[in-house]
Design an enzyme around this catalytic site. Structure first.
Site, PDB file in Angstrom:
ATOM      1  N   PHE A   5      68.461  30.211 -16.188  1.00 30.67           N
ATOM      2  CA  PHE A   5      67.686  29.258 -15.510  1.00 30.67           C
ATOM      3  C   PHE A   5      66.834  29.812 -14.455  1.00 30.67           C
ATOM      4  CE2 PHE A   5      71.062  27.968 -12.754  1.00 30.67           C
ATOM      5  CZ  PHE A   5      70.467  27.937 -11.553  1.00 30.67           C
ATOM      6  N   LYS A  42      64.921  32.748 -26.576  1.00 32.60           N
ATOM      7  CA  LYS A  42      65.444  31.408 -26.372  1.00 32.60           C
ATOM      8  C   LYS A  42      65.645  31.252 -24.876  1.00 32.60           C
ATOM      9  CE  LYS A  42      68.899  29.184 -25.685  1.00 32.60           C
ATOM     10  NZ  LYS A  42      68.837  28.331 -24.313  1.00 32.60           N
ATOM     11  N   GLU A  95      67.133  25.937 -21.537  1.00 32.70           N
ATOM     12  CA  GLU A  95      66.674  24.426 -21.714  1.00 32.70           C
ATOM     13  C   GLU A  95      66.227  23.897 -20.202  1.00 32.70           C
ATOM     14  OE1 GLU A  95      69.508  25.599 -22.058  1.00 32.70           O
ATOM     15  OE2 GLU A  95      71.080  24.133 -21.270  1.00 32.70           O
ATOM     16  N   SER A 121      75.842  32.780 -17.323  1.00 30.91           N
ATOM     17  CA  SER A 121      77.224  32.778 -16.491  1.00 30.91           C
ATOM     18  C   SER A 121      78.305  33.761 -17.321  1.00 30.91           C
ATOM     19  CB  SER A 121      77.720  31.315 -16.570  1.00 30.91           C
ATOM     20  OG  SER A 121      77.696  30.826 -17.842  1.00 30.91           O
ATOM     21  N   CYS A 131      71.504  36.288  -9.293  1.00 29.85           N
ATOM     22  CA  CYS A 131      72.915  37.235  -9.701  1.00 29.85           C
ATOM     23  C   CYS A 131      72.946  38.095  -8.496  1.00 29.85           C
ATOM     24  CB  CYS A 131      72.774  37.630 -11.111  1.00 29.85           C
ATOM     25  SG  CYS A 131      71.596  38.863 -11.221  1.00 29.85           S
ATOM     26  N   GLU A 142      81.702  32.095  -7.495  1.00 29.83           N
ATOM     27  CA  GLU A 142      80.207  32.295  -7.749  1.00 29.83           C
ATOM     28  C   GLU A 142      79.654  30.765  -7.120  1.00 29.83           C
ATOM     29  OE1 GLU A 142      77.785  32.646 -11.148  1.00 29.83           O
ATOM     30  OE2 GLU A 142      76.542  34.164 -10.164  1.00 29.83           O
TER      31      GLU A 142
END
Ligand code: NAD
Length: 493
Positions: free
Chosen positions: A160, A184, A187, A237, A292, A393
């Site tokens: 995301f 893909k 979402e 992740s 990241c 994280e």
């Protein structure tokens, strides 16, 4: 400064793009898409079914051979078309990224630029995909050559935090080398891909060459099960990255899977403080800490620790939190209510475990955007290496400050982390910088640079639990991931 207008207030229901057509998903599962700053619903995203992904794979597979037979220079020209269209649409792309992801418009513009840079690099495919040969390479009168060939259908599963850029680490290289592709998107941020696919369509790629499928698990699983898919690129992740890598192994697919991170910034006693603090703000607070490559642990070595902390605190207090499309904002919201809850949980945990909270972003109110998922800059001191906030994280605008005695201590601490995405050192001392670069086991090392984001013509990935695979995203590594080497030995009687 102005609050920029959204491209649209509501984008309706997201569609899939398969075989050159926009298609409605039949899935009964629909999620609301939310602007994280206003919490307004800005559309719906379907969680596509397995059959819908299989249809995209079939379309990509059917399109493959004709696309593979299209000359590299013709494939490159479509990339040039796309670049021109994306330049025209630059501001719209950036505004959509900001609206659906929450990052500031400047951040979103930087992301859009990196999308285009990857298209530019992939446009050089006529050079990047060249093989090599050796006359009499096998023996006298027997020549040997290597041809760099595409393989078939590839796909990307995306996170995301960079709705524009991450797909561009992969698909331009896959498609320019003569493969066909399925994206893909996350979402949580499907709108940017929806918009970019309109531009891909306009650029004139033949039907089936680049496809878009929205969704989650059901949309992803067939990518491993279908024999036509040759490989999957994943960014997200670590637990999901590990699962993707395992699925790839089980089904014989190529996989490059980028995972999570916990990055440390180390400040040596000779660092130039003003410039150092100024540089690291983007690392801690850019994209509200949801990168990241975000700095998370700040390590002051020796005497610099106290003045460094003071300067960082002063600078952090001046960060203006607000709507990403408000040009005066320095930091936007986190992506969702769930993400905010998770980050607040980490801040609570830091307090519970005994770290001292110097700047508390938990109760920030942004006038006009009271419902938004905002968290203010947060700074902890007296963090010890065994605390949760030093190890996990957080993916929010939270700095865990530690004072250490030496560079050795800092490097030893960095190596206790299971992650290995990025680490930075701030110093004027070449020997310290060289030691850091040489010894630290991370995929991206910054020397007086807090966000170590490789340009499109350099490879990008981490080490350890931050990456599963070998060939990285972008540039020559991406070309290698999407191709194979065919050896031909020729003798003419
Ligand atoms: P995520 O792992 O939740 O989701 C990533 C993608 O995987 C999404 O498209 C999602 O739909 C899909 N997915 C999630 N669970 C799935 C499942 N069970 N089966 C199939 N698909 C599934 O990650 P996120 O929250 O979107 O992104 C944030 C994470 O990504 C952070 O950990 C961040 O560090 C990482 N990240 C890493 C890099 C890198 O280059 N290393 C870059 C960006 C983000």
């Amino acid at each position: 400064m102005a609050v920029l207008s959204e491209v649209k207030k509501n984008y309706g229901k997201m569609k899939n793009y398969v075989n050159g057509e926009w298609v409605d998903s039949n899935s009964s599962k629909l999620l609301d898409m939310e602007n994280p700053a206003t919490t307004d619903v800005i559309g719906q995203v379907p969680l596509s079914t397995r059959d819908e992904t299989n249809a995209a794979i079939e379309a990509a597979s059917d399109a493959w051979w004709a696309w593979r037979e299209t000359s590299p220079v013709s494939r490159a020209r479509l990339m040039f078309n796309l670049k021109a269209i994306m330049e025209r649409e630059f501001e719209n792309i950036a505004r959509i990224i900001s609206q659906e992801q929450g990052k500031t418009i400047d951040d979103a513009r930087g992301e859009t630029r990196r999308c285009i840079e990857n298209v530019e690099v992939a446009s050089g495919i006529t050079s990047l995909q060249m093989g090599y040969n050796l006359e009499d390479g096998a023996a006298a009168n027997i020549d040997e050559e290597v041809i760099i060939s595409p393989l078939g259908v590839f796909a990307a599963v995306c996170p995301f935090n960079f709705p524009g850029m991450v797909p561009f680490w992969f698909w331009p290289y896959a498609v320019a080398t003569g493969n066909t592709y399925i994206i893909k998107p996350s979402e949580q941020v499907p709108m940017t891909s929806q918009y970019i696919f309109k531009l891909i369509d306009e650029a004139g790629f033949p039907p089936g060459v680049v496809n878009l499928v929205n969704g989650r698990e059901d949309a992803v699983n067939p990518l491993f099960e279908h024999p036509a898919v040759k490989g999957v690129s994943f960014v997200g992740s670590t637990p999901v990255a590990k699962w993707i890598y395992k699925m790839g192994g089980q089904h014989g697919k190529r996989v490059q899977a980028q995972g999570g991170a916990k990055n440390s910034l180390v400040v040596m006693p000779d660092a130039i403080l003003d410039k150092t603090v100024n540089n690291m703000l983007a690392s801690f607070y850019g994209c509200a800490g949801q990168r990241c490559l975000a700095g998370s642990n700040l390590i002051g070595v020796g005497d610099i620790a106290e003045p460094l902390l003071k300067k960082l605190l002063d600078a952090s207090q001046k960060i203006k939190v607000g709507y990403g499309l408000d040009e005066s904002s320095n930091m936007g919201p986190v992506i969702s209510g769930a993400a905010k809850k998770k980050v607040l949980g980490y801040i609570d945990k830091g307090v519970e475990e005994g770290a001292k909270l110097l700047l508390d972003g938990r109760n920030i109110k942004v006038p006009g955007y009271e419902k938004g998922h905002f968290i203010g800059p947060t700074v902890f001191k007296d963090v010890s290496p065994d605390m949760t906030i030093a190890k996990e994280e957080i993916f929010g605008p939270v700095v865990s400050f530690m004072a250490m005695d030496s560079l050795d201590d800092a490097i030893e601490f960095i190596h206790t982390s299971p992650f290995g995405n990025a680490a930075s050192i701030y110093t004027q001392n070449g020997k310290w910088a060289r030691d850091f670069r040489y010894r630290v086991q991370c995929g991206n090392i910054g020397i007086n640079v807090g966000v170590v984001a490789a340009m499109a013509y350099f490879p990008f990935a981490g080490y350890k639990d931050s990456f599963f695979g070998d060939l990285h995203g972008q540039g020559k590594d991406a070309v290698a991931f999407f191709t194979d080497r065919k050896v031909v030995i020729t003798r003419w009687f």
